[in-house]
Design a protein around this motif. Structure first.
Motif, mmCIF file in Angstrom:
data_model
loop_
_atom_site.group_PDB
_atom_site.id
_atom_site.type_symbol
_atom_site.label_atom_id
_atom_site.label_comp_id
_atom_site.label_asym_id
_atom_site.label_seq_id
_atom_site.Cartn_x
_atom_site.Cartn_y
_atom_site.Cartn_z
ATOM 1 N N UNK A 1 0.815 -1.212 0.000
ATOM 2 C CA UNK A 1 0.000 0.000 0.000
ATOM 3 C C UNK A 1 0.848 1.262 0.000
ATOM 4 N N UNK A 2 2.155 1.127 0.185
ATOM 5 C CA UNK A 2 3.046 2.281 0.131
ATOM 6 C C UNK A 2 4.206 1.945 -0.797
ATOM 7 N N UNK A 3 4.307 2.653 -1.923
ATOM 8 C CA UNK A 3 5.282 2.311 -2.940
ATOM 9 C C UNK A 3 6.436 3.305 -3.020
ATOM 10 N N UNK A 4 6.498 4.254 -2.082
ATOM 11 C CA UNK A 4 7.546 5.273 -2.131
ATOM 12 C C UNK A 4 8.938 4.655 -2.035
ATOM 13 N N UNK A 5 9.047 3.541 -1.320
ATOM 14 C CA UNK A 5 10.352 2.921 -1.132
ATOM 15 C C UNK A 5 10.909 2.351 -2.429
ATOM 16 N N UNK A 6 10.085 2.231 -3.447
ATOM 17 C CA UNK A 6 10.541 1.666 -4.708
ATOM 18 C C UNK A 6 11.009 2.737 -5.698
ATOM 19 N N UNK A 7 10.881 4.009 -5.350
ATOM 20 C CA UNK A 7 11.415 5.071 -6.186
ATOM 21 C C UNK A 7 12.945 5.097 -6.097
ATOM 22 N N UNK A 8 13.597 5.403 -7.209
ATOM 23 C CA UNK A 8 15.051 5.567 -7.240
ATOM 24 C C UNK A 8 15.345 7.057 -7.371
ATOM 25 N N UNK A 9 15.901 7.646 -6.324
ATOM 26 C CA UNK A 9 16.051 9.103 -6.273
ATOM 27 C C UNK A 9 17.480 9.598 -6.493
ATOM 28 N N UNK A 10 18.470 8.736 -6.389
ATOM 29 C CA UNK A 10 19.843 9.230 -6.398
ATOM 30 C C UNK A 10 20.674 8.630 -7.527
ATOM 31 N N UNK A 11 20.055 8.366 -8.647
ATOM 32 C CA UNK A 11 20.783 7.818 -9.787
ATOM 33 C C UNK A 11 21.485 8.925 -10.575
ATOM 34 N N UNK A 12 22.494 8.559 -11.338
ATOM 35 C CA UNK A 12 23.111 9.465 -12.304
ATOM 36 C C UNK A 12 22.495 9.155 -13.657
ATOM 37 N N UNK A 13 21.763 10.113 -14.193
ATOM 38 C CA UNK A 13 21.028 9.911 -15.443
ATOM 39 C C UNK A 13 21.495 10.956 -16.445
ATOM 40 N N UNK A 14 21.884 10.526 -17.631
ATOM 41 C CA UNK A 14 22.340 11.464 -18.659
ATOM 42 C C UNK A 14 21.757 11.085 -20.010
ATOM 43 N N UNK B 1 26.079 14.933 -30.056
ATOM 44 C CA UNK B 1 26.941 16.116 -30.083
ATOM 45 C C UNK B 1 27.321 16.567 -28.684
ATOM 46 N N UNK B 2 26.396 16.421 -27.743
ATOM 47 C CA UNK B 2 26.690 16.786 -26.359
ATOM 48 C C UNK B 2 25.907 15.884 -25.417
ATOM 49 N N UNK C 1 16.424 19.987 -25.794
ATOM 50 C CA UNK C 1 15.107 19.751 -26.380
ATOM 51 C C UNK C 1 15.223 18.728 -27.500
ATOM 52 N N UNK C 2 14.155 17.942 -27.661
ATOM 53 C CA UNK C 2 14.151 16.932 -28.695
ATOM 54 C C UNK C 2 14.040 17.537 -30.090
ATOM 55 N N UNK C 3 14.785 16.968 -31.019
ATOM 56 C CA UNK C 3 14.769 17.409 -32.415
ATOM 57 C C UNK C 3 14.456 16.198 -33.285
ATOM 58 N N UNK C 4 13.474 16.324 -34.170
ATOM 59 C CA UNK C 4 13.106 15.221 -35.049
ATOM 60 C C UNK C 4 14.297 14.802 -35.905
ATOM 61 N N UNK C 5 14.494 13.493 -36.026
ATOM 62 C CA UNK C 5 15.590 12.953 -36.819
ATOM 63 C C UNK C 5 16.836 12.651 -36.026
ATOM 64 N N UNK C 6 16.954 13.221 -34.823
ATOM 65 C CA UNK C 6 18.129 12.968 -33.996
ATOM 66 C C UNK C 6 17.960 11.697 -33.164
ATOM 67 N N UNK C 7 19.104 11.092 -32.839
ATOM 68 C CA UNK C 7 19.136 9.896 -32.002
ATOM 69 C C UNK C 7 19.620 10.277 -30.609
ATOM 70 N N UNK C 8 18.958 9.747 -29.587
ATOM 71 C CA UNK C 8 19.256 10.098 -28.198
ATOM 72 C C UNK C 8 19.589 8.835 -27.409
ATOM 73 N N UNK C 9 20.709 8.902 -26.710
ATOM 74 C CA UNK C 9 21.170 7.773 -25.901
ATOM 75 C C UNK C 9 21.008 8.095 -24.423
ATOM 76 N N UNK C 10 20.322 7.221 -23.723
ATOM 77 C CA UNK C 10 20.097 7.346 -22.282
ATOM 78 C C UNK C 10 21.091 6.468 -21.537
ATOM 79 N N UNK C 11 21.693 7.034 -20.496
ATOM 80 C CA UNK C 11 22.654 6.283 -19.681
ATOM 81 C C UNK C 11 22.295 6.472 -18.205
ATOM 82 N N UNK C 12 22.179 5.365 -17.463
ATOM 83 C CA UNK C 12 21.751 5.402 -16.058
ATOM 84 C C UNK C 12 22.721 4.586 -15.217
ATOM 85 N N UNK C 13 23.170 5.188 -14.118
ATOM 86 C CA UNK C 13 24.008 4.479 -13.150
ATOM 87 C C UNK C 13 23.382 4.615 -11.777
ATOM 88 N N UNK C 14 23.170 3.483 -11.130
ATOM 89 C CA UNK C 14 22.622 3.498 -9.769
ATOM 90 C C UNK C 14 23.101 2.254 -9.038
#
Length: 287
Positions: free
Chosen positions: A63-76, A81-82, A106-119
């Motif tokens: 009944x309480x799901x707050x403990x399942x949130x991940x709050x201190x990850x490094x997300x990029x 290009x950058x 901001x998102x630009x049509x046609x561009x590819x975006x890579x997500x990287x997560x460390x936790x």
């Protein structure tokens, strides 16, 4: 930015959580990181991170799901290009009310975006491309038969442009939230659309509410409709998700099919969207 596609219910659906019929007991299984992320054309990246509910033979409170949130990850996020590091912050207009985002990309049509997560011991990556936005041409309201207060919502798109495209419909109800939720039966293969045929927009199928599901919208509802042009990988994810909701009678049952996510090292999705959003208030035609 007011575009939201994340679904907190995915934590339990994708994780395959099994809840016994007579008790709150489960069998042992390791927790996983769950990723819900998207970037719209013209919008900022948004990522929500959670841990799946662990499957254990010990009693668990659900009944309480707050403990399942991940709050201190490094997300990029990198656009080739950058690379920009996202900031985690509380935002009550989302659910769960904690997101990683940035105002520096901001998102630009046609561009590819890579997500990287460390936790901690987890490392996850995913790549997506934003297709061009295909606009909604028209929205029409149709009163349901035998009801003075329920309405169907239908929209038109350019079916010729849609022939080689894939779409996902999302809806957001109310005026003080950003919770865009996948529309029921809202995964669309453009090749299957007939010329000049309207698309019906259904309310999200939220099995967790415990209420009888009604696919239509109510009089005076304030509604935002998002038509997201997506690639075939994202389409596979959303069509699998929709199919499992359609076939499952209970949110806490395991899905009948695996859901094809695109995140390496975690469960979930990272989705680029060419998104058009239209707003409507459900009203009767003036007599």
């Amino acid at each position: 930015m007011n575009k939201k596609t994340a679904l907190f219910t995915i934590i339990m659906v994708i994780a395959g959580m099994l809840v016994a019929c007579e008790a709150d007991f489960t069998t042992e299984k390791k927790s996983e990181m769950v990723v819900e992320g998207w970037i719209d054309e013209g919008g900022y990246p948004v990522v929500i991170l959670t841990k799946s509910l662990t499957i254990s033979d010990k009693y668990q409170r659900i009944d309480s799901l707050a403990q399942y949130l991940i709050r201190w990850a490094k997300v990029s996020v990198s656009d080739g290009e950058r690379k920009v590091v996202l900031t985690g912050k509380y935002d009550s207009r989302f659910f769960p009310p904690y997101i990683y985002t940035t105002g520096n990309m901001r998102g630009v049509a046609g561009k590819t975006y890579t997500l990287d997560i460390e936790y901690k011991d987890w490392h996850a990556t995913a790549t997506t491309t934003i297709p061009e936005t295909h606009p909604i041409k028209n929205i029409r309201l149709e009163q349901c038969a035998e009801s003075d207060t329920m309405f169907q919502v239908k929209l038109d798109i350019d079916t010729e442009k849609a022939h080689n495209a894939y779409y996902q419909l999302f809806t957001c109800e109310g005026t003080n939230n950003r919770l865009f939720v996948a529309s029921y039966l809202g995964s669309i293969d453009g090749a299957a659309l007939k010329k000049n045929k309207e698309i019906t927009v259904y309310r999200s199928h939220r099995l967790a509410t415990g209420k009888k599901y009604i696919p239509f919208f109510c009089l005076n509802d304030t509604l935002a409709i998002k038509l997201a042009h997506i690639d075939n990988v994202s389409y596979n994810f959303w069509s699998d998700y929709s199919r499992n909701l359609t076939m499952a009678d209970n949110l806490f049952m395991a899905p009948t099919h695996n859901i094809r996510g695109n995140v390496n090292g975690a469960t979930g999705y990272w989705c680029g969207m060419g998104a058009d959003v239209k707003y409507v208030v459900i009203k009767k035609d003036k007599e």
